[in-house]
Design a protein around this motif. Structure first.
Motif, PDB file in Angstrom:
ATOM      1  N   TYR A   1     -24.071  -2.293 -51.571  1.00  0.00           N
ATOM      2  CA  TYR A   1     -24.281  -2.262 -50.153  1.00  0.00           C
ATOM      3  C   TYR A   1     -24.399  -0.731 -49.720  1.00  0.00           C
ATOM      4  CZ  TYR A   1     -23.703  -7.218 -50.798  1.00  0.00           C
ATOM      5  OH  TYR A   1     -23.488  -8.506 -51.262  1.00  0.00           O
ATOM      6  N   SER A   2     -25.229   0.208 -51.211  1.00  0.00           N
ATOM      7  CA  SER A   2     -24.879   1.284 -50.124  1.00  0.00           C
ATOM      8  C   SER A   2     -26.133   2.059 -50.058  1.00  0.00           C
ATOM      9  CB  SER A   2     -24.537   2.830 -51.274  1.00  0.00           C
ATOM     10  OG  SER A   2     -24.724   2.261 -52.264  1.00  0.00           O
ATOM     11  N   CYS A   3     -27.493   1.488 -49.960  1.00  0.00           N
ATOM     12  CA  CYS A   3     -29.302   1.902 -50.301  1.00  0.00           C
ATOM     13  C   CYS A   3     -29.256   3.083 -49.370  1.00  0.00           C
ATOM     14  CB  CYS A   3     -29.944   0.761 -50.726  1.00  0.00           C
ATOM     15  SG  CYS A   3     -29.921  -0.077 -52.130  1.00  0.00           S
ATOM     16  N   GLU A   4     -28.943   1.968 -47.825  1.00  0.00           N
ATOM     17  CA  GLU A   4     -29.428   3.546 -46.864  1.00  0.00           C
ATOM     18  C   GLU A   4     -28.895   4.645 -46.272  1.00  0.00           C
ATOM     19  OE1 GLU A   4     -29.028  -0.105 -43.345  1.00  0.00           O
ATOM     20  OE2 GLU A   4     -27.755   0.290 -44.395  1.00  0.00           O
ATOM     21  N   LYS A   5     -27.163   4.968 -46.584  1.00  0.00           N
ATOM     22  CA  LYS A   5     -27.328   5.897 -47.601  1.00  0.00           C
ATOM     23  C   LYS A   5     -27.168   6.797 -48.906  1.00  0.00           C
ATOM     24  CE  LYS A   5     -21.663   4.564 -46.104  1.00  0.00           C
ATOM     25  NZ  LYS A   5     -20.651   4.637 -46.465  1.00  0.00           N
ATOM     26  N   ALA A   6     -27.933   5.967 -49.345  1.00  0.00           N
ATOM     27  CA  ALA A   6     -28.732   6.830 -51.090  1.00  0.00           C
ATOM     28  C   ALA A   6     -30.235   7.394 -50.678  1.00  0.00           C
ATOM     29  CB  ALA A   6     -28.710   5.729 -52.001  1.00  0.00           C
ATOM     30  N   GLY A   7     -30.816   6.943 -49.057  1.00  0.00           N
ATOM     31  CA  GLY A   7     -32.173   6.649 -48.661  1.00  0.00           C
ATOM     32  C   GLY A   7     -33.373   6.782 -49.203  1.00  0.00           C
TER      33      GLY A   7
ATOM     34  N   LEU B   1     -39.415  -2.961 -56.311  1.00  0.00           N
ATOM     35  CA  LEU B   1     -38.646  -2.253 -55.966  1.00  0.00           C
ATOM     36  C   LEU B   1     -37.742  -1.643 -57.477  1.00  0.00           C
ATOM     37  CD1 LEU B   1     -36.105  -4.531 -54.055  1.00  0.00           C
ATOM     38  CD2 LEU B   1     -37.752  -2.367 -53.009  1.00  0.00           C
ATOM     39  N   PRO B   2     -37.748   0.095 -57.127  1.00  0.00           N
ATOM     40  CA  PRO B   2     -37.309   0.700 -58.118  1.00  0.00           C
ATOM     41  C   PRO B   2     -35.872   0.557 -58.523  1.00  0.00           C
ATOM     42  CG  PRO B   2     -36.898   1.488 -56.660  1.00  0.00           C
ATOM     43  CD  PRO B   2     -37.789   0.525 -56.124  1.00  0.00           C
ATOM     44  N   ALA B   3     -35.251   0.922 -59.947  1.00  0.00           N
ATOM     45  CA  ALA B   3     -34.144   0.397 -60.357  1.00  0.00           C
ATOM     46  C   ALA B   3     -32.979   0.923 -59.323  1.00  0.00           C
ATOM     47  CB  ALA B   3     -33.990   1.204 -61.995  1.00  0.00           C
ATOM     48  N   VAL B   4     -33.128   2.250 -59.154  1.00  0.00           N
ATOM     49  CA  VAL B   4     -32.487   2.368 -58.357  1.00  0.00           C
ATOM     50  C   VAL B   4     -32.008   1.647 -56.612  1.00  0.00           C
ATOM     51  CG1 VAL B   4     -33.954   4.186 -56.959  1.00  0.00           C
ATOM     52  CG2 VAL B   4     -31.638   4.509 -57.278  1.00  0.00           C
ATOM     53  N   TYR B   5     -32.765   1.059 -56.590  1.00  0.00           N
ATOM     54  CA  TYR B   5     -31.975  -0.086 -55.520  1.00  0.00           C
ATOM     55  C   TYR B   5     -31.777  -1.076 -55.843  1.00  0.00           C
ATOM     56  CZ  TYR B   5     -32.992  -3.108 -52.096  1.00  0.00           C
ATOM     57  OH  TYR B   5     -32.079  -4.301 -51.376  1.00  0.00           O
ATOM     58  N   TRP B   6     -32.268  -1.609 -57.427  1.00  0.00           N
ATOM     59  CA  TRP B   6     -30.883  -2.337 -58.312  1.00  0.00           C
ATOM     60  C   TRP B   6     -29.885  -2.065 -57.527  1.00  0.00           C
ATOM     61  CZ3 TRP B   6     -31.964  -6.864 -55.983  1.00  0.00           C
ATOM     62  CH2 TRP B   6     -33.703  -6.973 -55.934  1.00  0.00           C
ATOM     63  N   GLU B   7     -29.413  -0.652 -58.052  1.00  0.00           N
ATOM     64  CA  GLU B   7     -28.070   0.490 -58.352  1.00  0.00           C
ATOM     65  C   GLU B   7     -27.094   0.237 -57.261  1.00  0.00           C
ATOM     66  OE1 GLU B   7     -26.153   0.460 -61.224  1.00  0.00           O
ATOM     67  OE2 GLU B   7     -27.947  -0.461 -62.230  1.00  0.00           O
ATOM     68  N   CYS B   8     -27.887   0.756 -56.319  1.00  0.00           N
ATOM     69  CA  CYS B   8     -27.112   1.112 -54.504  1.00  0.00           C
ATOM     70  C   CYS B   8     -27.024  -0.138 -53.628  1.00  0.00           C
ATOM     71  CB  CYS B   8     -27.726   2.121 -53.686  1.00  0.00           C
ATOM     72  SG  CYS B   8     -29.525   1.094 -53.233  1.00  0.00           S
ATOM     73  N   SER B   9     -27.648  -1.601 -54.170  1.00  0.00           N
ATOM     74  CA  SER B   9     -27.761  -2.309 -54.000  1.00  0.00           C
ATOM     75  C   SER B   9     -26.200  -3.463 -54.109  1.00  0.00           C
ATOM     76  CB  SER B   9     -29.151  -3.822 -54.190  1.00  0.00           C
ATOM     77  OG  SER B   9     -28.878  -3.957 -55.000  1.00  0.00           O
ATOM     78  N   LYS B  10     -26.311  -2.835 -55.499  1.00  0.00           N
ATOM     79  CA  LYS B  10     -24.874  -3.380 -55.985  1.00  0.00           C
ATOM     80  C   LYS B  10     -23.360  -2.766 -55.411  1.00  0.00           C
ATOM     81  CE  LYS B  10     -25.930  -3.839 -60.654  1.00  0.00           C
ATOM     82  NZ  LYS B  10     -25.603  -2.928 -61.877  1.00  0.00           N
TER      83      LYS B  10
END
Length: 356
Positions: free
Chosen positions: A350-356, A339-348
């Motif tokens: 719980y906003s990965c779905e909104k981030a696409g 998984l890319p770094a952006v995933y771990w940022e949005c996972s903090k």
């Protein structure tokens, strides 16, 4: 949004575990949802119940049916929600004192009274993955190679007797709801080999479904794998260490060949139990199966799993569909890569779905 997306993906039933939800009160702790503070159950937390009903309304509008389950009950706080100074342990008091059987029954009576007429609800799954086998001094180390029936006889009629626990809770639910199906996980974390000691005559309810979870061979399907095993292939089976593990201690797990044929022999313990107790296929629910999304051969493992369950006419649901952003190992929409770094940022947040 998850319900809508699940419906578009062809999912028709979802199994929800409300204990994982935050209830919006700053002073509350994870795991208190519906139950209130640990070991102090008196009544369902009203604010939590209102939120649950809203969630069920959302599911209904999306066309999804819901099996609702509990990870924690009075006397049995889920490991991840039973932490002191960073150390988390599963609470086992439910299997050591009958008073917690009664408290769990009181809780489920209250919950069934509130949910019985909701159009989304199709089942009450009393407890996710009970494990009295680990909650008494008479611990069962391995369900696959050790004498399960001998262990069960040693705990018969004690608080660790899963059949007695279920009988108590079912009787409480039926006081307020005569019709909603009740789903019972087998022991040792809903293991198929624990069906050997389930007693339909003791449990005594014709609207019960019996539930299995399958991540076997776990040495392949879970994080234990670490690239060691692929499917189909020769894989250790059961709870014991694989012989090639670092610091492994005997006795070792037997190594067996897993392919589509293995499912027939592995689940024979369930089909034999069904025949003995005259339980039809529509009362068996394979409520969870899954695997680490990077495991080699996982797609074929899923195909063989589903082919077997369908051949038996069992209900099934996989684990998991977007459980949360912090648990990506079994989120199959993420593919098989790192998984890319952006995933771990949005996972903090719980906003990965909104981030696409």
């Amino acid at each position: 949004d998850r319900f809508k997306d699940a419906s578009k993906a062809g999912i028709v039933i979802a199994r929800l575990a409300g204990n994982k939800w935050l209830n919006g009160r700053p002073e509350s702790e994870l795991g208190n949802f519906l139950l209130g503070p640990k070991d102090q159950y008196t009544e369902i937390v009203d604010k939590d119940l209102k939120y649950l009903l809203k969630v069920l309304d959302d599911a209904n509008r999306a066309g999804l049916k819901i099996v609702f389950t509990m990870l924690s009950l009075p006397g049995s706080r889920w490991l991840q929600h039973n932490c002191v100074k960073g150390k988390c342990t599963q609470q086992y008091d439910l299997w050591r004192d009958f008073k917690y059987h009664k408290e769990a029954a009181n809780f489920w009576r209250d919950l069934a009274r509130a949910l019985k007429d909701h159009p989304a609800i199709v089942g009450y799954n009393i407890m996710n993955e009970p494990c009295p086998e680990r909650g008494t001094p008479l611990k069962l180390r391995d369900w696959y190679t050790m004498d399960y029936k001998q262990w069960s006889q040693q705990v018969k009629d004690t608080p660790a007797d899963l059949n007695l626990f279920y009988k108590t809770v079912i009787q409480a639910i039926r006081e307020v709801d005569k019709n909603t199906p009740i789903i019972l996980d087998s022991g040792f974390y809903a293991n198929p080999y624990a069906f050997q000691i389930l007693g339909p005559k003791v449990i005594g309810d014709s609207k019960v479904l019996y539930s299995i979870h399958n991540y076997e061979p776990a040495h392949f399907a879970t994080g234990q794998n670490k690239g060691r095993y692929g499917y189909p292939g020769d894989i250790p089976t059961g709870e014991l260490d694989g012989q090639d593990y670092e610091d492994a201690q005997p006795p070792f797990a037997p190594v067996e060949h897993w392919d589509r044929k293995k499912f027939d022999s592995y689940f024979k313990v369930v089909t034999d139990w069904m025949a003995l107790n005259q339980i039809p296929a529509n009362r068996i629910y394979l409520a969870e199966f899954g695997g680490h999304r990077e495991a080699m051969g996982l797609v074929e493992y899923f195909k063989d799993s589903i082919d077997f369950f369908n051949s038996k006419g069992w209900h099934w649901s996989f684990y998991s569909y977007r459980e949360d952003d912090g648990f990506p190992k079994m989120d199959y929409e993420l593919g098989t890569g790192k998984l890319p770094a952006v995933y771990w940022e949005c996972s903090k947040t719980y906003s990965c779905e909104k981030a696409g």
